[in-house]
Design a protein around this motif. Sequence first.
Motif, mmCIF file in Angstrom:
data_model
loop_
_atom_site.group_PDB
_atom_site.id
_atom_site.type_symbol
_atom_site.label_atom_id
_atom_site.label_comp_id
_atom_site.label_asym_id
_atom_site.label_seq_id
_atom_site.Cartn_x
_atom_site.Cartn_y
_atom_site.Cartn_z
ATOM 1 N N SER A 110 3.841 -1.671 9.380
ATOM 2 C CA SER A 110 4.555 -0.964 10.431
ATOM 3 C C SER A 110 3.971 0.428 10.641
ATOM 4 C CB SER A 110 6.033 -0.843 10.054
ATOM 5 O OG SER A 110 6.704 0.017 10.939
ATOM 6 N N LEU A 111 4.040 0.881 11.871
ATOM 7 C CA LEU A 111 3.639 2.252 12.163
ATOM 8 C C LEU A 111 4.636 3.249 11.578
ATOM 9 C CD1 LEU A 111 2.390 1.964 15.850
ATOM 10 C CD2 LEU A 111 1.055 1.950 13.740
ATOM 11 N N ASN A 112 5.768 2.742 11.098
ATOM 12 C CA ASN A 112 6.789 3.579 10.471
ATOM 13 C C ASN A 112 6.573 3.684 8.955
ATOM 14 O OD1 ASN A 112 9.028 5.244 10.858
ATOM 15 N ND2 ASN A 112 10.422 3.653 10.176
ATOM 16 N N LYS A 113 5.318 3.545 8.515
ATOM 17 C CA LYS A 113 4.897 3.777 7.130
ATOM 18 C C LYS A 113 5.510 2.812 6.125
ATOM 19 C CE LYS A 113 4.130 8.637 8.083
ATOM 20 N NZ LYS A 113 4.363 10.018 7.677
ATOM 21 N N SER A 114 5.464 1.510 6.440
ATOM 22 C CA SER A 114 5.969 0.511 5.499
ATOM 23 C C SER A 114 5.181 -0.787 5.633
ATOM 24 C CB SER A 114 7.463 0.236 5.741
ATOM 25 O OG SER A 114 7.658 -0.404 6.976
ATOM 26 N N LEU A 132 5.062 5.072 2.605
ATOM 27 C CA LEU A 132 3.613 5.225 2.489
ATOM 28 C C LEU A 132 3.179 6.508 3.205
ATOM 29 C CD1 LEU A 132 2.649 1.518 3.255
ATOM 30 C CD2 LEU A 132 2.887 2.589 1.018
ATOM 31 N N ASP A 133 1.966 6.935 2.956
ATOM 32 C CA ASP A 133 1.444 8.163 3.555
ATOM 33 C C ASP A 133 0.924 7.964 4.971
ATOM 34 O OD1 ASP A 133 2.000 9.505 1.237
ATOM 35 O OD2 ASP A 133 -0.037 9.336 0.443
ATOM 36 N N MET A 134 1.017 6.747 5.490
ATOM 37 C CA MET A 134 0.389 6.459 6.780
ATOM 38 C C MET A 134 1.164 5.388 7.518
ATOM 39 S SD MET A 134 -2.718 4.211 5.290
ATOM 40 C CE MET A 134 -2.358 3.000 4.042
ATOM 41 N N GLY A 135 1.043 5.407 8.846
ATOM 42 C CA GLY A 135 1.481 4.285 9.659
ATOM 43 C C GLY A 135 0.445 3.188 9.504
ATOM 44 N N VAL A 136 0.831 2.008 9.058
ATOM 45 C CA VAL A 136 -0.115 0.949 8.699
ATOM 46 C C VAL A 136 -0.639 0.256 9.960
ATOM 47 C CG1 VAL A 136 -0.429 -1.167 7.361
ATOM 48 C CG2 VAL A 136 1.104 0.618 6.528
ATOM 49 N N THR A 137 -1.965 0.246 10.109
ATOM 50 C CA THR A 137 -2.588 -0.386 11.269
ATOM 51 C C THR A 137 -3.451 -1.594 10.911
ATOM 52 O OG1 THR A 137 -4.450 1.149 11.157
ATOM 53 C CG2 THR A 137 -2.614 1.737 12.614
ATOM 54 N N HIS A 138 -3.754 -1.779 9.613
ATOM 55 C CA HIS A 138 -4.555 -2.945 9.221
ATOM 56 C C HIS A 138 -4.218 -3.350 7.789
ATOM 57 C CE1 HIS A 138 -7.832 -5.762 9.786
ATOM 58 N NE2 HIS A 138 -8.201 -5.495 8.553
ATOM 59 N N LEU A 139 -4.129 -4.663 7.573
ATOM 60 C CA LEU A 139 -3.884 -5.235 6.244
ATOM 61 C C LEU A 139 -4.899 -6.332 5.981
ATOM 62 C CD1 LEU A 139 -0.010 -5.686 6.435
ATOM 63 C CD2 LEU A 139 -1.225 -3.996 5.059
ATOM 64 N N LYS A 140 -5.317 -6.445 4.729
ATOM 65 C CA LYS A 140 -6.255 -7.504 4.339
ATOM 66 C C LYS A 140 -5.965 -7.901 2.905
ATOM 67 C CE LYS A 140 -10.046 -9.997 4.734
ATOM 68 N NZ LYS A 140 -10.102 -11.160 5.574
ATOM 69 N N TRP A 141 -5.801 -9.215 2.670
ATOM 70 C CA TRP A 141 -5.573 -9.732 1.316
ATOM 71 C C TRP A 141 -6.907 -9.936 0.618
ATOM 72 C CZ3 TRP A 141 -0.761 -10.585 -0.774
ATOM 73 C CH2 TRP A 141 0.323 -10.578 0.099
ATOM 74 N N GLY A 152 -4.553 3.013 7.707
ATOM 75 C CA GLY A 152 -3.709 3.356 8.834
ATOM 76 C C GLY A 152 -4.066 4.619 9.558
ATOM 77 N N GLN A 153 -3.129 5.017 10.395
ATOM 78 C CA GLN A 153 -3.287 6.167 11.273
ATOM 79 C C GLN A 153 -3.494 7.448 10.486
ATOM 80 O OE1 GLN A 153 0.535 5.972 13.178
ATOM 81 N NE2 GLN A 153 -0.385 5.247 15.068
ATOM 82 N N THR A 154 -4.391 8.257 10.984
ATOM 83 C CA THR A 154 -4.671 9.596 10.452
ATOM 84 C C THR A 154 -4.815 9.609 8.931
ATOM 85 O OG1 THR A 154 -2.332 10.221 10.266
ATOM 86 C CG2 THR A 154 -3.425 10.684 12.363
ATOM 87 N N HIS A 155 -5.423 8.560 8.401
ATOM 88 C CA HIS A 155 -5.589 8.455 6.957
ATOM 89 C C HIS A 155 -7.002 7.953 6.698
ATOM 90 C CE1 HIS A 155 -4.319 7.639 2.790
ATOM 91 N NE2 HIS A 155 -3.293 8.417 3.086
ATOM 92 N N SER A 156 -7.749 8.624 5.861
ATOM 93 C CA SER A 156 -9.145 8.254 5.634
ATOM 94 C C SER A 156 -9.326 7.299 4.467
ATOM 95 C CB SER A 156 -9.981 9.517 5.399
ATOM 96 O OG SER A 156 -9.483 10.211 4.268
ATOM 97 N N ASP A 157 -8.251 6.945 3.764
ATOM 98 C CA ASP A 157 -8.361 6.085 2.584
ATOM 99 C C ASP A 157 -7.964 4.649 2.886
ATOM 100 O OD1 ASP A 157 -9.045 8.295 1.049
ATOM 101 O OD2 ASP A 157 -6.969 8.690 0.468
ATOM 102 N N ILE A 158 -8.485 3.742 2.074
ATOM 103 C CA ILE A 158 -8.027 2.356 2.036
ATOM 104 C C ILE A 158 -7.253 2.220 0.736
ATOM 105 C CG2 ILE A 158 -8.703 -0.058 1.912
ATOM 106 C CD1 ILE A 158 -11.244 0.727 3.483
ATOM 107 N N VAL A 159 -6.012 1.788 0.819
ATOM 108 C CA VAL A 159 -5.128 1.727 -0.332
ATOM 109 C C VAL A 159 -5.019 0.275 -0.807
ATOM 110 C CG1 VAL A 159 -2.796 2.213 -1.173
ATOM 111 C CG2 VAL A 159 -3.822 3.677 0.570
ATOM 112 N N CYS A 160 -5.138 0.073 -2.113
ATOM 113 C CA CYS A 160 -5.028 -1.259 -2.707
ATOM 114 C C CYS A 160 -3.681 -1.381 -3.395
ATOM 115 C CB CYS A 160 -6.156 -1.505 -3.705
ATOM 116 S SG CYS A 160 -6.110 -3.137 -4.439
ATOM 117 N N HIS A 161 -2.904 -2.402 -3.044
ATOM 118 C CA HIS A 161 -1.598 -2.671 -3.636
ATOM 119 C C HIS A 161 -1.709 -3.933 -4.495
ATOM 120 C CE1 HIS A 161 0.025 0.084 -0.589
ATOM 121 N NE2 HIS A 161 -0.745 -0.559 0.250
#
Length: 166
Positions: A110-114, A132-141, A152-161
């Motif tokens: 979600s763009l609402n950081k979840s 989360l620190d960003m509005g999520v714009t892409h997910l990949k398993w 996501g938006q305005t975030h330069s990192d890729i986060v691994c969950h």
Amino acid sequence: AWMPDNETNMFAASSRDHPIHIWDMKGKIWCSFVGRNDKDELSSAFSIAFNNSGTKIYAGGCRSIRSWDVSQPQRVVQELNVGKGQLGQKGILSTISFNPDRSGLFAAGSLNKSIGIYADTSTDAILQLRGLDMGVTHLKWSPCGNMLWSCGQTHSDIVCHDIRRT
């Protein structure tokens, strides 16, 4: 979104104020999927994904996820109102990604950081990652299906969950 079956060479696309169309590589529309809101108005998709077998198409909207059986495009099979209640996933669901392990799990960002993790057989979230620190714009398993990457938006990192022990 591309159909998982490489032999069909078809893809789904949508735009604002238009239904989802499945196109072939020659530019022919094969079928359309129309989402409607509670006022019977067209509700555009913000994200589109096929399940792993290519039999269903999922569309993320504002606080909702709709799914259709590809063989019956006129009828919505399931609608998840993911934004209901205080714990619901709010905002525009901008990305949907299916777990490659064929478990039926999928993630919606979600763009609402979840991020919400859902099962295709359930109407409620199995897991939510909020704040989360960003509005999520892409997910990949990951190929094994144990890790979920997000960006996501305005975030330069890729986060691994790591979702193995959640």
